[in-house]
Design a protein around this motif. Structure first.
Motif, PDB file in Angstrom:
ATOM      1  N   GLU A 151       0.833  -1.105   0.045  1.00 56.94           N
ATOM      2  CA  GLU A 151       0.070   0.005  -0.019  1.00 56.94           C
ATOM      3  C   GLU A 151       0.938   1.165  -0.086  1.00 56.94           C
ATOM      4  O   GLU A 151       0.596   2.270  -0.720  1.00 56.94           O
ATOM      5  N   VAL A 152       1.755   1.144   0.869  1.00 57.65           N
ATOM      6  CA  VAL A 152       2.789   2.186   0.984  1.00 57.65           C
ATOM      7  C   VAL A 152       3.392   2.597  -0.427  1.00 57.65           C
ATOM      8  O   VAL A 152       3.642   3.969  -0.957  1.00 57.65           O
ATOM      9  N   ALA A 153       3.910   1.487  -0.954  1.00 57.21           N
ATOM     10  CA  ALA A 153       4.370   1.508  -2.329  1.00 57.21           C
ATOM     11  C   ALA A 153       3.549   2.223  -3.545  1.00 57.21           C
ATOM     12  O   ALA A 153       3.913   3.139  -4.460  1.00 57.21           O
ATOM     13  N   GLY A 154       2.478   1.794  -3.385  1.00 56.11           N
ATOM     14  CA  GLY A 154       1.283   2.277  -4.298  1.00 56.11           C
ATOM     15  C   GLY A 154       1.057   3.471  -4.261  1.00 56.11           C
ATOM     16  O   GLY A 154       1.028   4.300  -4.965  1.00 56.11           O
ATOM     17  N   LYS A 155       1.122   4.192  -2.792  1.00 56.74           N
ATOM     18  CA  LYS A 155       0.803   5.468  -2.700  1.00 56.74           C
ATOM     19  C   LYS A 155       2.023   6.273  -3.124  1.00 56.74           C
ATOM     20  O   LYS A 155       1.859   7.454  -3.598  1.00 56.74           O
ATOM     21  N   LYS A 156       3.199   6.156  -2.857  1.00 55.01           N
ATOM     22  CA  LYS A 156       4.289   6.582  -3.251  1.00 55.01           C
ATOM     23  C   LYS A 156       4.413   6.804  -4.814  1.00 55.01           C
ATOM     24  O   LYS A 156       4.725   7.859  -5.272  1.00 55.01           O
ATOM     25  N   LEU A 157       4.056   5.685  -5.566  1.00 57.88           N
ATOM     26  CA  LEU A 157       4.033   5.609  -6.960  1.00 57.88           C
ATOM     27  C   LEU A 157       2.907   6.868  -7.439  1.00 57.88           C
ATOM     28  O   LEU A 157       3.331   7.669  -8.404  1.00 57.88           O
ATOM     29  N   SER A 158       1.630   6.808  -6.605  1.00 59.38           N
ATOM     30  CA  SER A 158       0.791   7.810  -6.966  1.00 59.38           C
ATOM     31  C   SER A 158       1.235   9.228  -6.836  1.00 59.38           C
ATOM     32  O   SER A 158       0.969  10.051  -7.840  1.00 59.38           O
ATOM     33  N   ASP A 159       1.753   9.313  -5.820  1.00 60.94           N
ATOM     34  CA  ASP A 159       2.290  10.746  -5.408  1.00 60.94           C
ATOM     35  C   ASP A 159       3.315  11.245  -6.307  1.00 60.94           C
ATOM     36  O   ASP A 159       3.338  12.321  -6.926  1.00 60.94           O
ATOM     37  N   ILE A 160       4.340  10.300  -6.843  1.00 63.08           N
ATOM     38  CA  ILE A 160       5.340  10.520  -7.705  1.00 63.08           C
ATOM     39  C   ILE A 160       4.464  11.092  -9.085  1.00 63.08           C
ATOM     40  O   ILE A 160       4.985  11.987  -9.841  1.00 63.08           O
ATOM     41  N   SER A 161       3.775  10.277  -9.499  1.00 69.45           N
ATOM     42  CA  SER A 161       2.911  10.596 -10.768  1.00 69.45           C
ATOM     43  C   SER A 161       2.136  11.877 -10.981  1.00 69.45           C
ATOM     44  O   SER A 161       2.281  12.366 -11.839  1.00 69.45           O
ATOM     45  N   THR A 162       1.605  12.078  -9.587  1.00 66.24           N
ATOM     46  CA  THR A 162       1.138  13.469  -9.518  1.00 66.24           C
ATOM     47  C   THR A 162       1.915  14.593  -9.525  1.00 66.24           C
ATOM     48  O   THR A 162       1.764  15.766 -10.409  1.00 66.24           O
ATOM     49  N   ILE A 163       3.129  14.482  -8.834  1.00 67.40           N
ATOM     50  CA  ILE A 163       4.161  15.393  -8.925  1.00 67.40           C
ATOM     51  C   ILE A 163       4.644  15.661 -10.341  1.00 67.40           C
ATOM     52  O   ILE A 163       4.770  16.912 -10.864  1.00 67.40           O
ATOM     53  N   LEU A 164       5.007  14.576 -11.143  1.00 67.97           N
ATOM     54  CA  LEU A 164       5.482  14.732 -12.335  1.00 67.97           C
ATOM     55  C   LEU A 164       4.476  15.400 -13.312  1.00 67.97           C
ATOM     56  O   LEU A 164       4.899  16.158 -14.279  1.00 67.97           O
ATOM     57  N   LYS A 165       2.977  15.026 -13.278  1.00 68.71           N
ATOM     58  CA  LYS A 165       2.165  15.708 -13.880  1.00 68.71           C
ATOM     59  C   LYS A 165       2.071  17.042 -13.794  1.00 68.71           C
ATOM     60  O   LYS A 165       1.819  18.071 -14.784  1.00 68.71           O
ATOM     61  N   SER A 166       2.205  17.504 -12.563  1.00 66.01           N
ATOM     62  CA  SER A 166       1.959  18.764 -12.140  1.00 66.01           C
ATOM     63  C   SER A 166       3.465  19.626 -12.567  1.00 66.01           C
ATOM     64  O   SER A 166       3.084  20.656 -13.199  1.00 66.01           O
ATOM     65  N   LEU A 206       5.504  23.409 -16.789  1.00 64.72           N
ATOM     66  CA  LEU A 206       6.685  23.359 -17.896  1.00 64.72           C
ATOM     67  C   LEU A 206       6.057  23.690 -19.054  1.00 64.72           C
ATOM     68  O   LEU A 206       6.532  24.674 -19.863  1.00 64.72           O
ATOM     69  N   THR A 207       4.782  23.348 -19.267  1.00 66.33           N
ATOM     70  CA  THR A 207       4.134  23.373 -20.822  1.00 66.33           C
ATOM     71  C   THR A 207       3.683  25.006 -20.613  1.00 66.33           C
ATOM     72  O   THR A 207       3.792  25.638 -21.528  1.00 66.33           O
ATOM     73  N   GLU A 208       3.136  25.632 -19.368  1.00 65.85           N
ATOM     74  CA  GLU A 208       2.646  26.799 -19.321  1.00 65.85           C
ATOM     75  C   GLU A 208       3.857  27.830 -19.868  1.00 65.85           C
ATOM     76  O   GLU A 208       3.794  28.764 -20.227  1.00 65.85           O
ATOM     77  N   GLN A 209       4.929  27.336 -18.899  1.00 65.87           N
ATOM     78  CA  GLN A 209       5.990  28.301 -19.061  1.00 65.87           C
ATOM     79  C   GLN A 209       6.643  28.329 -20.644  1.00 65.87           C
ATOM     80  O   GLN A 209       6.765  29.435 -21.041  1.00 65.87           O
ATOM     81  N   LEU A 210       6.416  27.402 -21.286  1.00 68.01           N
ATOM     82  CA  LEU A 210       6.864  27.105 -22.654  1.00 68.01           C
ATOM     83  C   LEU A 210       6.077  27.927 -23.467  1.00 68.01           C
ATOM     84  O   LEU A 210       6.526  28.793 -24.226  1.00 68.01           O
ATOM     85  N   GLU A 211       4.594  27.960 -23.319  1.00 69.20           N
ATOM     86  CA  GLU A 211       3.641  28.546 -24.050  1.00 69.20           C
ATOM     87  C   GLU A 211       3.943  30.124 -23.853  1.00 69.20           C
ATOM     88  O   GLU A 211       3.762  30.822 -24.746  1.00 69.20           O
ATOM     89  N   THR A 212       4.192  30.528 -22.325  1.00 68.36           N
ATOM     90  CA  THR A 212       4.152  31.896 -22.205  1.00 68.36           C
ATOM     91  C   THR A 212       5.490  32.594 -22.920  1.00 68.36           C
ATOM     92  O   THR A 212       5.488  33.532 -23.492  1.00 68.36           O
ATOM     93  N   GLN A 213       6.530  31.748 -22.778  1.00 71.48           N
ATOM     94  CA  GLN A 213       7.837  32.283 -23.620  1.00 71.48           C
ATOM     95  C   GLN A 213       7.609  32.270 -25.050  1.00 71.48           C
ATOM     96  O   GLN A 213       8.243  33.251 -25.680  1.00 71.48           O
TER      97      GLN A 213
END
Length: 275
Positions: free
Chosen positions: A195-210, A215-222
């Protein structure tokens, strides 16, 4: 992950324990064969002809039976020590008790074999001293005794074999119970780790998506900033060129009028000359 590896390792160990028990139980029991040869030697004494019996010395019979007894005890000791060495790592207390029980049974077997040796040498002495017509009684007693001896030796060997089998079964059962206990204790940790490993993987996925969205917004602004700068630069360039063209036109206009007048004068003179 470590807990899963631990359960797997314990399963392997349990399998090894069970295999050790089976191998120990299947160990060739050479001592039983030697005991059978001992009995066969005593039994054959009754089958020998009178002339052959006269040629057998009591001392020779005693030595040969002593050799068979010694061989049986030595092979039984090797068998007992082999089982102890294989099972000692798994249960020290049971192995110690098994050693004591087997030693008592070994002593009993040795006593019965020594008694058989004494009785056989006595019978041989009687056969050698009696007349031929009186040997039937002795041979009858030898035959009766050999049957009783067979039963007694079989009982001794069965007791040793059954004792070993009992301890083996106890060790195998105890090993299986210990494995189940460990599995029951470890499985909750395995579930928790999963369960802990699953939660950590989910958190990492959320962080990477954010981070990807940021980064996409920054590139579009630039990109929008660069586009605006390029458009402004182009407009400034067009304005500057238009201004320069106007200035150039104003500078050239007076000279253009003079050139037209000169051209018109020249053309008039040409026409006059032609006329």
């Amino acid at each position: 992950m470590k807990a899963v590896a631990l359960i797997f390792a314990l399963a392997v160990i349990a399998g090894c324990n069970a295999r050790v028990v089976r191998q120990a139980d299947a160990t060739p029991q050479n001592w039983e064969e030697t005991v059978d040869r001992f009995w066969q030697y005593v039994s054959d004494l009754n089958e020998k002809a009178d002339g052959v019996v006269q040629d057998i010395k009591v001392s020779q019979l005693s030595r040969e039976l002593d050799t068979l007894i010694s061989d049986s005890m030595a092979e039984l000791t090797v068998y007992r020590e082999s089982i102890q060495s294989k099972l000692a790592p798994y249960t020290e207390s049971s192995t110690g008790q098994m050693s004591e029980d087997l030693q008592l049974l070994t002593n009993k077997l040795q006593k019965d074999m020594l008694d058989a040796k004494e009785r056989s040498t006595e019978y041989l002495g009687e056969l050698k001293t009696m007349m031929v017509q009186n040997t039937d009684d002795v041979r009858g007693r030898i035959s009766s005794y050999s049957h009783k001896l067979k039963k007694r030796l079989n009982k001794d060997t069965d007791e040793i074999r059954n004792t070993v089998a009992t301890y083996m079964g106890e060790i195998q059962s105890r090993t299986s119970q210990n494995l189940e206990t460990v599995k029951e204790n470890v499985e909750p940790y395995v579930q928790q780790a999963s369960e802990v490993a699953g939660k950590k993987l989910s958190d990492i996925s959320t962080i990477l998506k954010s981070q990807a969205d940021t980064l996409t917004e920054q590139l579009e602004t630039q990109a929008a900033g660069i586009k605006t700068q390029l458009e402004n630069t182009a407009q400034q360039l067009r304005t500057s060129l238009d201004s320069k063209i106007d200035e150039l036109t104003e500078m050239i206009s007076p000279y253009a009028a003079q050139i037209r007048e000169q051209i018109e004068n020249i053309m008039g003179k040409v026409k006059e000359a032609s006329a």
